[in-house]
Design a protein around this motif. Structure first.
Motif, mmCIF file in Angstrom:
data_model
loop_
_atom_site.group_PDB
_atom_site.id
_atom_site.type_symbol
_atom_site.label_atom_id
_atom_site.label_comp_id
_atom_site.label_asym_id
_atom_site.label_seq_id
_atom_site.Cartn_x
_atom_site.Cartn_y
_atom_site.Cartn_z
ATOM 1 N N GLY A 169 9.800 6.829 3.858
ATOM 2 C CA GLY A 169 10.620 5.630 3.959
ATOM 3 C C GLY A 169 10.839 4.981 2.607
ATOM 4 N N ASP A 170 11.713 3.970 2.595
ATOM 5 C CA ASP A 170 12.056 3.277 1.352
ATOM 6 C C ASP A 170 12.474 1.855 1.723
ATOM 7 N N ARG A 171 11.983 0.893 0.973
ATOM 8 C CA ARG A 171 12.265 -0.503 1.290
ATOM 9 C C ARG A 171 13.743 -0.849 1.172
ATOM 10 N N ILE A 172 14.478 -0.219 0.232
ATOM 11 C CA ILE A 172 15.815 -0.720 -0.081
ATOM 12 C C ILE A 172 16.966 0.184 0.362
ATOM 13 N N THR A 173 16.671 1.400 0.855
ATOM 14 C CA THR A 173 17.779 2.296 1.170
ATOM 15 C C THR A 173 17.433 3.261 2.292
ATOM 16 N N GLU A 174 18.470 3.817 2.891
ATOM 17 C CA GLU A 174 18.293 4.832 3.921
ATOM 18 C C GLU A 174 17.753 6.125 3.297
ATOM 19 N N GLY A 184 14.121 -0.192 4.641
ATOM 20 C CA GLY A 184 12.987 -0.989 5.071
ATOM 21 C C GLY A 184 12.177 -0.380 6.202
ATOM 22 N N GLN A 185 12.624 0.765 6.715
ATOM 23 C CA GLN A 185 11.895 1.432 7.804
ATOM 24 C C GLN A 185 10.998 2.524 7.233
ATOM 25 N N PHE A 186 9.782 2.624 7.780
ATOM 26 C CA PHE A 186 8.837 3.665 7.381
ATOM 27 C C PHE A 186 8.359 4.382 8.630
ATOM 28 N N VAL A 187 8.358 5.711 8.582
ATOM 29 C CA VAL A 187 7.951 6.496 9.745
ATOM 30 C C VAL A 187 6.798 7.415 9.372
ATOM 31 N N LYS A 188 6.009 7.720 10.382
ATOM 32 C CA LYS A 188 4.893 8.642 10.223
ATOM 33 C C LYS A 188 5.112 9.803 11.175
ATOM 34 N N HIS A 189 5.221 11.011 10.652
ATOM 35 C CA HIS A 189 5.398 12.204 11.468
ATOM 36 C C HIS A 189 4.226 13.148 11.226
ATOM 37 N N GLU A 238 0.802 -1.213 0.000
ATOM 38 C CA GLU A 238 0.000 0.000 0.000
ATOM 39 C C GLU A 238 0.844 1.276 0.000
ATOM 40 N N LEU A 239 0.721 2.105 1.062
ATOM 41 C CA LEU A 239 1.383 3.405 1.070
ATOM 42 C C LEU A 239 2.908 3.296 1.106
ATOM 43 N N LYS A 240 3.437 2.121 1.440
ATOM 44 C CA LYS A 240 4.888 1.968 1.567
ATOM 45 C C LYS A 240 5.570 1.595 0.260
ATOM 46 N N ARG A 241 4.813 1.114 -0.718
ATOM 47 C CA ARG A 241 5.445 0.527 -1.898
ATOM 48 C C ARG A 241 6.035 1.567 -2.846
#
Length: 368
Positions: free
Chosen positions: A80-85, A107-112, A51-54
């Protein structure tokens, strides 16, 4: 009626209930949202992560605009991004720092989230950073957000991007707040406690303020000037003018907070810091005690910071630049009063530290 918006950024299919925004969705008045045409923008789809992360946009130096009725809004960003900082900075109206160098691991996703006062019919967000990401954005009106107003001079004021890296500590203040509070920075360059009132700047705060809001008050630099428009006497008129801020705030149900003048960067030959404000600092401390007003002693806190950094190290806080170092000050600059962005962030951090020490409720709960 104010409307909520949900945006899904990138090239993949739109998540249900969200409006898709890609790299070529430029702002127009007909559409009412989009990126500036001049923005550097890339949209990608990792085709997994869900969903929103892809998928996302890479808003490298990009500006996003959304037409809205004036008022308070809470904004929520997914990054965020699945493959990189990633690293993302977000600035708002009048160059206010909203999020500073938000970093994510691969691989980290944050919500601010943050709250913001929209004026002039449009929300404008400027994105930057080493590797910025924007996956999704939710914008909704709110009437449950407290406002922290700031009244002061150039050391606190929002400064134009044309003067980068010049910045005031009030410009950085929002980056320390969660979405429970918004900053309205009304500090104005060149003003004293007297001229600020006579130019109707304080009235503009009263026109917007509500019971439960806060007013941070920091003057002194220009009260020392000898012109009749700005000069106040620390033992008499300075206190009298500051009292107008305190009493006016209390009459509206606000909480006023007095702040002593942030120190200038002047050292004695032995390496100790010179106090250039003198009786103006004592006047604020005395007034706080007399009227039982919460006090942040920024003069003391900033003096300790400069002393710790030393005569050379403290230059990094101020508008000190060699010829060619700053594009807007190509001939160089040596300013011991005004801050560059890094210094403004450090001073804002001291203000927040002082506010936390006061344990003001519910303000203390609003900080990140």
């Amino acid at each position: 009626m104010k409307t909520a918006f949900q945006f899904d950024f990138g090239t993949g299919p739109a998540v249900q209930g969200y409006t898709k925004v890609g790299a070529e969705d430029w702002y127009s008045s007909e559409r009412g949202y989009g990126f500036d045409v001049t923005s550097e923008l890339t949209a990608l789809d990792r085709d997994e992560a869900g969903e929103l992360k892809r998928d996302f946009c890479i808003p490298y130096g990009a500006t996003f605009r959304l037409d809205l009725p004036d008022g308070l809004y809470r904004v929520e960003l997914w990054m965020g991004d699945r493959i990189t900082e990633t690293e993302t900075t977000v600035k708002g109206p009048e160059n206010q720092m909203l999020l500073h160098r938000v970093k994510t691991r691969a691989g980290q996703f944050v919500k601010h989230n943050f709250s913001i006062m929209v004026q002039g019919g449009q929300l404008k967000l400027d994105f930057s950073g080493l590797a910025p990401r924007l996956n999704a954005m939710n914008v909704a009106p709110t009437d449950e957000t407290a406002i922290v107003f700031i009244a002061g001079d150039s050391t606190a004021a929002n400064q134009s991007p044309d003067g980068y890296p010049y910045a005031g500590w009030g410009q950085m203040f929002s980056s320390f707040l969660k979405g429970d509070a918004a900053t309205v920075n009304r500090a104005r360059s060149g003003r004293s406690s007297k001229s600020y009132i006579e130019e109707k700047e304080l009235q503009r705060i009263w026109d917007q303020a509500r019971s439960g809001d806060y007013l941070l008050i920091q003057f002194g630099h220009n009260d020392q000037k000898q012109d009749t428009k700005r000069h106040t006497d620390p033992s008499t008129t300075y206190k009298q003018y500051l009292s107008e801020y305190v009493e006016g705030a209390r009459n509206l149900g606000m909480t006023p907070v007095l702040i002593t003048s942030v120190q200038r960067r002047f050292f004695h030959s032995d390496g100790s810091l010179k106090d250039t404000h003198g009786a103006y600092l004592d006047a604020v401390r005395e007034l706080a005690a007399e009227k039982n007003v919460p006090l942040v002693d920024l003069a003391d806190k900033s003096a300790r910071l400069y002393t710790e950094l030393g005569m050379e190290g403290s230059k990094s806080l101020f508008m000190w630049g060699a010829p060619g170092e700053f594009i807007h000050f190509s001939e160089g600059i040596q300013d011991n009063t005004h801050f560059q962005e890094y210094g403004a962030l450090k001073i804002a951090e001291l203000v927040v530290e002082g506010l936390k020490e006061l344990s003001l409720q519910p303000l203390t709960l609003f900080f990140r």
